[in-house]
Scaffold this motif. Structure first.
Motif, PDB file in Angstrom:
ATOM      1  N   GLY A 246       0.806  -1.221   0.000  1.00  0.00           N
ATOM      2  CA  GLY A 246       0.000   0.000   0.000  1.00  0.00           C
ATOM      3  C   GLY A 246       0.836   1.266   0.000  1.00  0.00           C
ATOM      4  N   GLY A 247       2.138   1.110   0.162  1.00  0.00           N
ATOM      5  CA  GLY A 247       3.048   2.269   0.158  1.00  0.00           C
ATOM      6  C   GLY A 247       3.687   2.417  -1.219  1.00  0.00           C
ATOM      7  N   THR A 248       5.001   2.640  -1.233  1.00  0.00           N
ATOM      8  CA  THR A 248       5.691   2.820  -2.518  1.00  0.00           C
ATOM      9  C   THR A 248       5.866   1.500  -3.265  1.00  0.00           C
ATOM     10  N   ALA A 249       5.853   0.391  -2.545  1.00  0.00           N
ATOM     11  CA  ALA A 249       5.905  -0.953  -3.138  1.00  0.00           C
ATOM     12  C   ALA A 249       7.006  -1.130  -4.191  1.00  0.00           C
ATOM     13  N   THR A 250       8.215  -0.672  -3.858  1.00  0.00           N
ATOM     14  CA  THR A 250       9.353  -0.866  -4.759  1.00  0.00           C
ATOM     15  C   THR A 250      10.251  -1.956  -4.183  1.00  0.00           C
ATOM     16  N   GLU A 251      11.172  -2.445  -4.996  1.00  0.00           N
ATOM     17  CA  GLU A 251      12.136  -3.435  -4.499  1.00  0.00           C
ATOM     18  C   GLU A 251      12.993  -2.823  -3.391  1.00  0.00           C
ATOM     19  N   GLU A 252      13.345  -1.566  -3.543  1.00  0.00           N
ATOM     20  CA  GLU A 252      14.165  -0.896  -2.529  1.00  0.00           C
ATOM     21  C   GLU A 252      13.442  -0.832  -1.182  1.00  0.00           C
ATOM     22  N   THR A 253      12.160  -0.478  -1.184  1.00  0.00           N
ATOM     23  CA  THR A 253      11.436  -0.428   0.083  1.00  0.00           C
ATOM     24  C   THR A 253      11.241  -1.839   0.642  1.00  0.00           C
ATOM     25  N   PHE A 254      11.069  -2.830  -0.229  1.00  0.00           N
ATOM     26  CA  PHE A 254      10.964  -4.212   0.236  1.00  0.00           C
ATOM     27  C   PHE A 254      12.258  -4.612   0.945  1.00  0.00           C
ATOM     28  N   ALA A 255      13.401  -4.281   0.341  1.00  0.00           N
ATOM     29  CA  ALA A 255      14.703  -4.597   0.943  1.00  0.00           C
ATOM     30  C   ALA A 255      14.842  -3.927   2.308  1.00  0.00           C
ATOM     31  N   ASN A 256      14.374  -2.700   2.428  1.00  0.00           N
ATOM     32  CA  ASN A 256      14.431  -2.007   3.717  1.00  0.00           C
ATOM     33  C   ASN A 256      13.551  -2.693   4.751  1.00  0.00           C
TER      34      ASN A 256
ATOM     35  N   SER B 195      19.770 -13.850   5.170  1.00  0.00           N
ATOM     36  CA  SER B 195      19.533 -12.833   4.141  1.00  0.00           C
ATOM     37  C   SER B 195      19.008 -11.510   4.675  1.00  0.00           C
ATOM     38  N   GLY B 196      18.594 -11.459   5.913  1.00  0.00           N
ATOM     39  CA  GLY B 196      17.982 -10.244   6.439  1.00  0.00           C
ATOM     40  C   GLY B 196      18.831  -9.000   6.248  1.00  0.00           C
ATOM     41  N   SER B 197      20.106  -9.090   6.567  1.00  0.00           N
ATOM     42  CA  SER B 197      20.991  -7.926   6.445  1.00  0.00           C
ATOM     43  C   SER B 197      21.264  -7.545   4.994  1.00  0.00           C
ATOM     44  N   LYS B 198      20.960  -8.458   4.060  1.00  0.00           N
ATOM     45  CA  LYS B 198      21.151  -8.190   2.621  1.00  0.00           C
ATOM     46  C   LYS B 198      19.825  -7.817   1.963  1.00  0.00           C
ATOM     47  N   GLY B 199      18.909  -7.301   2.755  1.00  0.00           N
ATOM     48  CA  GLY B 199      17.618  -6.913   2.200  1.00  0.00           C
ATOM     49  C   GLY B 199      16.786  -8.112   1.774  1.00  0.00           C
ATOM     50  N   GLY B 200      17.037  -9.256   2.412  1.00  0.00           N
ATOM     51  CA  GLY B 200      16.262 -10.463   2.116  1.00  0.00           C
ATOM     52  C   GLY B 200      16.642 -11.145   0.818  1.00  0.00           C
ATOM     53  N   LEU B 201      17.765 -10.772   0.226  1.00  0.00           N
ATOM     54  CA  LEU B 201      18.112 -11.241  -1.119  1.00  0.00           C
ATOM     55  C   LEU B 201      18.838 -12.573  -1.139  1.00  0.00           C
ATOM     56  N   TYR B 202      18.319 -13.469  -1.991  1.00  0.00           N
ATOM     57  CA  TYR B 202      19.012 -14.700  -2.373  1.00  0.00           C
ATOM     58  C   TYR B 202      19.125 -14.675  -3.889  1.00  0.00           C
ATOM     59  N   GLU B 203      20.337 -14.883  -4.411  1.00  0.00           N
ATOM     60  CA  GLU B 203      20.566 -14.842  -5.858  1.00  0.00           C
ATOM     61  C   GLU B 203      21.003 -16.202  -6.369  1.00  0.00           C
ATOM     62  N   ASP B 204      20.973 -16.353  -7.681  1.00  0.00           N
ATOM     63  CA  ASP B 204      21.423 -17.570  -8.368  1.00  0.00           C
ATOM     64  C   ASP B 204      20.670 -18.815  -7.910  1.00  0.00           C
ATOM     65  N   LEU B 205      19.392 -18.651  -7.628  1.00  0.00           N
ATOM     66  CA  LEU B 205      18.554 -19.793  -7.271  1.00  0.00           C
ATOM     67  C   LEU B 205      18.086 -20.469  -8.556  1.00  0.00           C
ATOM     68  N   ASP B 206      17.981 -21.790  -8.528  1.00  0.00           N
ATOM     69  CA  ASP B 206      17.434 -22.507  -9.675  1.00  0.00           C
ATOM     70  C   ASP B 206      16.668 -23.713  -9.182  1.00  0.00           C
ATOM     71  N   LYS B 207      16.300 -24.592 -10.107  1.00  0.00           N
ATOM     72  CA  LYS B 207      15.497 -25.765  -9.734  1.00  0.00           C
ATOM     73  C   LYS B 207      16.270 -26.721  -8.829  1.00  0.00           C
ATOM     74  N   ASP B 208      17.598 -26.640  -8.828  1.00  0.00           N
ATOM     75  CA  ASP B 208      18.417 -27.544  -8.018  1.00  0.00           C
ATOM     76  C   ASP B 208      18.840 -26.954  -6.671  1.00  0.00           C
ATOM     77  N   THR B 209      18.465 -25.706  -6.400  1.00  0.00           N
ATOM     78  CA  THR B 209      18.836 -25.073  -5.131  1.00  0.00           C
ATOM     79  C   THR B 209      18.178 -25.826  -3.976  1.00  0.00           C
ATOM     80  N   ASN B 210      18.950 -26.053  -2.933  1.00  0.00           N
ATOM     81  CA  ASN B 210      18.465 -26.815  -1.794  1.00  0.00           C
ATOM     82  C   ASN B 210      17.737 -25.893  -0.803  1.00  0.00           C
ATOM     83  N   PHE B 211      16.505 -25.515  -1.158  1.00  0.00           N
ATOM     84  CA  PHE B 211      15.653 -24.702  -0.300  1.00  0.00           C
ATOM     85  C   PHE B 211      14.399 -25.508   0.016  1.00  0.00           C
TER      86      PHE B 211
END
Length: 196
Positions: free
Chosen positions: A76-86, A97-113
């Motif tokens: 309901g606010g600015t709804a940008t990726e930057e505000t999401f990271a904040n 991932s919290g300190s990195k704005g919740g970011l996980y990169e290079d995920l694929d079908k084989d990632t162990n999540f």
């Protein structure tokens, strides 16, 4: 000096290194890699035993309500990726991932999540900017799709960037040589006096 890597550069790198890439199972049919941001909201309370922590239905519901309220506030606010990271930096309980704005990169079908998390980013039709709630054994995740790219493109871009940096460093070493006389290096020991 910034180096822009173009689509033509990526295509040329792929063609030049095609055989080597195929040995690493990188082809144009390798699928996608994903960048996902998330905010983990962990249930509060619970009973801990040797099998882990279990939560009541009411604790899970309170967790879902808290996550939903936070997601609605963001949307309901600015709804940008930057505000999401904040929001992730402020509210996420995920230590990875919290300190990195919740970011996980290079995920694929084989990632162990955990499956629900993985199923969200692999969902057919998923687009950059999509968001939603996912429940896992860890709590409720407010999800945000940050990026989707073909694996071969991502791999080739990273390789070109690495080559560019390596070349820059080698050229800098040639242009600005640093000489050291290892015989002149002395090791020493310092003892600090006790203040007793």
């Amino acid at each position: 000096n910034t180096t822009e890597i173009t689509d033509a550069d990526i295509e040329a790198y792929f063609e030049k290194n095609k055989e080597e890439l195929e040995k690493s199972k990188i082809t144009k049919e390798s699928g996608n890699v994903f960048a996902v941001r998330h905010i983990l909201i962990t249930p509060e309370g619970g009973k801990t035993s040797d099998k882990g922590t279990t939560y009541t239905d009411a604790e899970w519901e309170a967790c879902r309500d808290k996550a939903q309220k936070l997601m609605d506030e963001w949307a309901g606010g600015t709804a940008t990726e930057e505000t999401f990271a904040n929001y992730a930096k402020e509210y996420s309980t995920d230590p990875g991932s919290g300190s990195k704005g919740g970011l996980y990169e290079d995920l694929d079908k084989d990632t162990n999540f955990v499956e629900p998390f993985k199923n969200w980013y692999l969902a057919e039709g998923r687009q950059v900017g999509d968001y939603g709630l996912v429940k896992t054994e860890y709590g409720y995740h407010i999800m945000y799709m940050s990026g989707i790219e073909a694996k071969w493109i991502s791999h080739c871009r990273d390789a070109i960037l690495k080559e560019t940096v390596d070349t820059f460093i080698e050229n800098a070493k040639k242009e600005f040589p640093i000489e050291s006389d290892l015989d002149k290096i002395a090791l020493g020991e310092v003892k600090l006096a006790s203040s007793k």
